[in-house]
Scaffold this active site. Structure first.
Site, mmCIF file in Angstrom:
data_model
loop_
_atom_site.group_PDB
_atom_site.id
_atom_site.type_symbol
_atom_site.label_atom_id
_atom_site.label_comp_id
_atom_site.label_asym_id
_atom_site.label_seq_id
_atom_site.Cartn_x
_atom_site.Cartn_y
_atom_site.Cartn_z
ATOM 1 N N ILE A 14 0.830 -1.213 0.000
ATOM 2 C CA ILE A 14 0.000 0.000 0.000
ATOM 3 C C ILE A 14 0.860 1.257 0.000
ATOM 4 O O ILE A 14 0.360 2.366 -0.160
ATOM 5 C CB ILE A 14 -0.959 -0.025 1.215
ATOM 6 N N GLY A 15 2.178 1.071 0.212
ATOM 7 C CA GLY A 15 3.087 2.217 0.215
ATOM 8 C C GLY A 15 3.618 2.588 1.582
ATOM 9 O O GLY A 15 4.127 3.707 1.768
ATOM 10 N N THR A 17 6.329 1.560 3.183
ATOM 11 C CA THR A 17 7.772 1.798 3.207
ATOM 12 C C THR A 17 8.110 3.147 2.583
ATOM 13 O O THR A 17 8.947 3.899 3.105
ATOM 14 C CB THR A 17 8.510 0.666 2.465
ATOM 15 N N LYS A 38 11.819 -2.142 11.833
ATOM 16 C CA LYS A 38 10.771 -3.058 11.378
ATOM 17 C C LYS A 38 11.069 -4.417 11.991
ATOM 18 O O LYS A 38 12.142 -4.986 11.766
ATOM 19 C CB LYS A 38 10.739 -3.141 9.850
ATOM 20 N N SER A 42 9.958 -9.851 5.250
ATOM 21 C CA SER A 42 10.123 -11.039 4.402
ATOM 22 C C SER A 42 10.218 -10.626 2.934
ATOM 23 O O SER A 42 10.006 -9.476 2.581
ATOM 24 C CB SER A 42 8.956 -12.014 4.620
ATOM 25 N N GLY A 118 5.152 -1.555 10.076
ATOM 26 C CA GLY A 118 4.574 -2.874 10.252
ATOM 27 C C GLY A 118 4.745 -3.757 9.029
ATOM 28 O O GLY A 118 5.163 -3.304 7.959
#
Length: 232
Positions: A14-15, A17, A38, A42, A118
């Site tokens: 969703i952006g 990062t 974080k 993965s 997250g």
């Protein structure tokens, strides 16, 4: 008492990062000692020596310009591009809250602000074997308020409201919303912004467009959002 925020989203890719990098860049350029954290990441690649590189952390470091060592950013790094609970079943090394908290607290002693990101959306299993750890457990363990990142486009009203209701019902503090992929002047997206605010009672604290190199929030306002006193 440390300052920071936990960035979650209405879903994966969703952006989070990208937005997290811009938030850290804003604080860093304002002269604030700021770190990225974080707990579990993965879908990472290996370097020429075969070591896993935390891709999200490397991206944030590059965009934000912070000098924080990469090996302090993510205590759990997995190669398989699946939820952390499944990645650890495949690869081993399941997440332990004690280790996550210890790594985070170490950063809090060294930096004025720690911005946490997250994994996936808010309903993300971090560990699911003899122990169950959900993303919300990490947020509560770190004692942080949250910001929700959502796409500005079609369907975001539903996803934002559902995410907010889940988080509120699980006792998580939400400071505001950030809309990504926003097109200023779009009738639909401007209305999505309005409806998200009206239906959740939360402010949209920033809107981010594709390829933005800055986020439309002042450093002082961001500091206030990240402070223990909280709020806008």
């Amino acid at each position: 008492m440390h300052n920071g925020i936990f960035v979650t989203g209405t879903g994966t890719d969703i952006g989070k990062t990208y937005v997290t990098a811009l938030l850290i860049k804003k604080l860093h350029e304002a002269g604030c000692g700021t770190a990225y954290f974080k707990a579990a990441v993965s879908g990472n690649e290996r370097d020429e020596n075969g070591s896993l590189i935390p891709g999200d952390a490397a991206y944030v470091k590059t965009i934000s310009g912070i000098s924080q060592p990469l090996d302090t950013m993510c205590p759990y790094i997995y190669e398989t591009a699946v939820s952390p609970h499944l990645a650890s079943k495949i690869e081993g090394d399941p997440v332990e809250l004690e280790k996550v908290r210890a790594c985070y607290e170490r950063l809090c002693r060294e930096y004025e602000y720690v911005i946490c990101e997250g994994s996936g959306g808010i309903v993300c299993p971090i560990r699911f074997d003899s122990k169950t750890i959900m993303l919300e457990d990490i947020i509560k363990s770190l004692g942080l308020p949250t910001i929700i990142v959502a796409d500005a486009g079609l369907g975001t009203i539903n996803s934002v409201v559902l995410t907010c209701e889940y988080m509120k019902s699980h006792g998580l503090v939400i400071r505001g919303l950030i809309l990504n992929n926003f097109h200023k002047g779009s009738i639909m997206e401007e209305d999505n912004k309005l409806m998200c605010e009206k239906l959740t009672g939360l402010p949209v604290i920033a809107c981010v467009s594709e390829n933005d190199t800055d986020i439309d929030i002042s450093a002082e306002e961001l500091k206030r959002i990240c402070s223990r006193g909280g709020g806008i």
